[in-house]
Motif scaffolding. Structure first.
Motif, mmCIF file in Angstrom:
data_model
loop_
_atom_site.group_PDB
_atom_site.id
_atom_site.type_symbol
_atom_site.label_atom_id
_atom_site.label_comp_id
_atom_site.label_asym_id
_atom_site.label_seq_id
_atom_site.Cartn_x
_atom_site.Cartn_y
_atom_site.Cartn_z
ATOM 1 N N GLU A 86 -3.823 7.921 -1.768
ATOM 2 C CA GLU A 86 -4.420 7.691 -2.321
ATOM 3 C C GLU A 86 -5.205 7.955 -2.605
ATOM 4 O O GLU A 86 -6.049 7.833 -4.016
ATOM 5 C CB GLU A 86 -5.492 6.067 -1.662
ATOM 6 C CG GLU A 86 -3.631 4.903 -0.539
ATOM 7 C CD GLU A 86 -4.029 5.315 0.424
ATOM 8 O OE1 GLU A 86 -4.362 6.461 0.820
ATOM 9 O OE2 GLU A 86 -3.051 4.620 1.009
ATOM 10 N N THR A 113 6.730 3.140 -6.473
ATOM 11 C CA THR A 113 5.718 3.362 -4.606
ATOM 12 C C THR A 113 5.483 4.848 -4.786
ATOM 13 O O THR A 113 3.843 4.944 -4.234
ATOM 14 C CB THR A 113 6.003 2.265 -3.705
ATOM 15 O OG1 THR A 113 7.161 2.300 -3.026
ATOM 16 C CG2 THR A 113 6.264 0.701 -3.952
ATOM 17 N N GLU A 216 -10.930 -1.837 5.759
ATOM 18 C CA GLU A 216 -12.017 -2.551 4.803
ATOM 19 C C GLU A 216 -10.921 -2.955 3.959
ATOM 20 O O GLU A 216 -10.962 -1.299 3.518
ATOM 21 C CB GLU A 216 -13.399 -2.576 5.563
ATOM 22 C CG GLU A 216 -13.828 -2.934 6.870
ATOM 23 C CD GLU A 216 -15.024 -1.811 7.498
ATOM 24 O OE1 GLU A 216 -15.381 -1.329 6.547
ATOM 25 O OE2 GLU A 216 -15.542 -1.401 8.389
ATOM 26 N N GLY A 217 -11.994 -3.479 2.606
ATOM 27 C CA GLY A 217 -12.082 -3.106 1.771
ATOM 28 C C GLY A 217 -10.214 -3.448 0.953
ATOM 29 O O GLY A 217 -9.937 -4.099 1.352
ATOM 30 N N ARG A 218 -9.729 -2.061 0.354
ATOM 31 C CA ARG A 218 -8.203 -1.993 -0.311
ATOM 32 C C ARG A 218 -7.167 -2.286 1.522
ATOM 33 O O ARG A 218 -6.358 -2.886 0.880
ATOM 34 C CB ARG A 218 -7.993 -0.730 -0.982
ATOM 35 C CG ARG A 218 -7.162 -1.006 -2.072
ATOM 36 C CD ARG A 218 -7.439 0.428 -2.483
ATOM 37 N NE ARG A 218 -6.155 1.007 -1.611
ATOM 38 C CZ ARG A 218 -4.640 1.107 -1.764
ATOM 39 N NH1 ARG A 218 -4.345 0.687 -1.975
ATOM 40 N NH2 ARG A 218 -4.601 2.101 -0.912
ATOM 41 N N ARG A 219 -8.102 -2.120 2.125
ATOM 42 C CA ARG A 219 -6.899 -1.639 3.110
ATOM 43 C C ARG A 219 -7.396 -3.130 4.582
ATOM 44 O O ARG A 219 -6.823 -2.929 5.873
ATOM 45 C CB ARG A 219 -7.375 -0.207 4.409
ATOM 46 C CG ARG A 219 -6.510 0.445 3.848
ATOM 47 C CD ARG A 219 -5.713 1.773 4.836
ATOM 48 N NE ARG A 219 -5.749 2.660 4.248
ATOM 49 C CZ ARG A 219 -5.472 3.865 4.961
ATOM 50 N NH1 ARG A 219 -6.481 3.735 6.358
ATOM 51 N NH2 ARG A 219 -6.027 5.242 3.711
ATOM 52 N N THR A 222 -4.738 -5.151 7.053
ATOM 53 C CA THR A 222 -4.430 -3.835 7.960
ATOM 54 C C THR A 222 -4.680 -2.774 8.486
ATOM 55 O O THR A 222 -5.984 -2.750 9.287
ATOM 56 C CB THR A 222 -3.423 -3.590 6.692
ATOM 57 O OG1 THR A 222 -1.885 -2.250 7.228
ATOM 58 C CG2 THR A 222 -4.045 -2.696 5.867
ATOM 59 N N THR A 247 0.154 6.357 3.278
ATOM 60 C CA THR A 247 0.449 5.482 1.992
ATOM 61 C C THR A 247 0.649 4.471 3.149
ATOM 62 O O THR A 247 1.125 3.433 4.005
ATOM 63 C CB THR A 247 1.644 6.095 1.833
ATOM 64 O OG1 THR A 247 2.873 6.135 2.932
ATOM 65 C CG2 THR A 247 1.660 7.359 1.333
ATOM 66 N N ASP A 248 0.515 2.775 1.726
ATOM 67 C CA ASP A 248 0.571 1.596 2.016
ATOM 68 C C ASP A 248 2.181 1.153 3.083
ATOM 69 O O ASP A 248 2.313 0.520 3.675
ATOM 70 C CB ASP A 248 0.647 0.522 0.846
ATOM 71 C CG ASP A 248 -0.498 0.462 -0.393
ATOM 72 O OD1 ASP A 248 -1.528 0.673 0.715
ATOM 73 O OD2 ASP A 248 -0.227 0.705 -1.220
#
Length: 310
Positions: A86, A113, A216-219, A222, A247-248
């Motif tokens: 990222e 992706t 937190e936030g974008r994650r 997860t 990565t995701d």
């Protein structure tokens, strides 16, 4: 395939930077944390062979167009296949799902992706002529004159006589280190030679996953970071939390693997100083890279490289 000979890649030795008096005689390249590959572009088609000679062409369809970007020549190119995390840094962990996947539909999905980039740094053969006996500088000139850069392949810059600055830059960029190459040296297929010296910023270490912290936030929802340790005499010693290099796809894979391993108590001999930890049975072994150990036995700047297959 036609008439291009098959080569084995030349390999760098681990070592120190060239001394100040020596530096003008050396080129310095960034060391990219990916997988080595030789690219054979012939009759408008591309074939990719791994370091140990395995055909990995099917795994990387976004590189196929490189065969049309070599000025109509048949060539053998040397480079590193890299995926970025990222933060835009080369990440071995990000590359992992790509390396072993051959299922066409799954590969097509991963191309969207987790696209890869082929960073080219040498040329071994052009049409009917080997280029391996040319000195480094001439091979680099040839490479740059033949390859037209594309969205998924590049010929990265190299530096002369700036080893310290290049190593410092690589550290700031979070790269693995640099490779120093003697300007006069030929390409020695299949040989490990001190004419190519790799200088690393990071140490690699196997660790056991003992827990995780939510993101937190974008994650959010997860994994934010993994809590890792190394086995000691009295049990699992906590060495830190790893929150980069994912990565995701990696995070999702880890979430699935860690869910059934949940337990109520910490598996570490010492209590990690973390909020809201989720403990797991200490069975998953992974690899991290880090800059150094701190005085209190923690990893400094750790980054996830992936689960150990063995």
């Amino acid at each position: 395939m036609g008439h291009l000979p098959v080569y084995a890649p030349m390999v760098a030795q681990l070592g120190p930077l060239p001394g100040p008096a020596e530096q003008e005689a050396w080129a310095v390249e960034m060391k990219w944390d990916g997988v080595r590959c030789l690219a054979y572009a012939e009759d408008g088609a591309l074939r990719l062979l791994s370091r140990n000679g395995r055909d990995v062409t099917l795994a990387y369809p976004e590189l196929y167009a490189l065969a049309g970007a070599v000025g109509g020549h048949d060539v053998v190119l040397d480079g590193e296949i890299v995926a970025f995390d990222e933060a835009g840094r080369p990440s071995f962990g990000a590359l992992q799902p790509r390396m072993h996947q051959r299922n066409t539909a799954r590969v097509a999905e991963l191309v969207r992706t987790v696209p890869v980039t082929l960073l080219l740094f040498d040329i071994l053969h052009v049409n009917n002529s080997p280029a391996v006996d040319l000195p480094y500088v001439q091979r680099r000139d040839l490479l740059e004159s033949i390859v037209r850069p594309g969205a998924r392949w590049q010929v990265p810059a190299w530096f002369q006589g700036q080893a310290e600055q290049a190593l410092a830059s690589s550290r700031q960029l979070g790269l693995e280190g640099v490779v120093c190459k003697r300007l006069t040296s030929p390409y020695r297929p299949g040989r490990r030679s001190a004419e190519w010296t790799k200088v690393k910023n990071f140490i690699h270490q196997d660790v056991v996953v003992g827990g995780w912290k939510p993101g937190e936030g974008r994650r959010a929802g997860t994994i934010g970071s993994l809590l890792v340790g190394v086995p000691g005499k009295s049990g699992l010693t906590y060495v830190g939390s790893v929150g980069t290099g994912f990565t995701d796809a990696t995070l999702e894979d880890l979430r699935v693997r860690l869910a059934p391993l949940a337990r109520a108590t910490s598996p570490f001999t010492d209590q990690p100083p973390v909020d809201r930890p989720h403990w797991v049975e200490p069975v998953l072994v992974g690899e991290v890279q880090y800059a150094e150990m701190t005085g209190d036995g923690r990893l400094r700047h750790p980054s996830w490289r992936g689960l150990r297959a063995d």
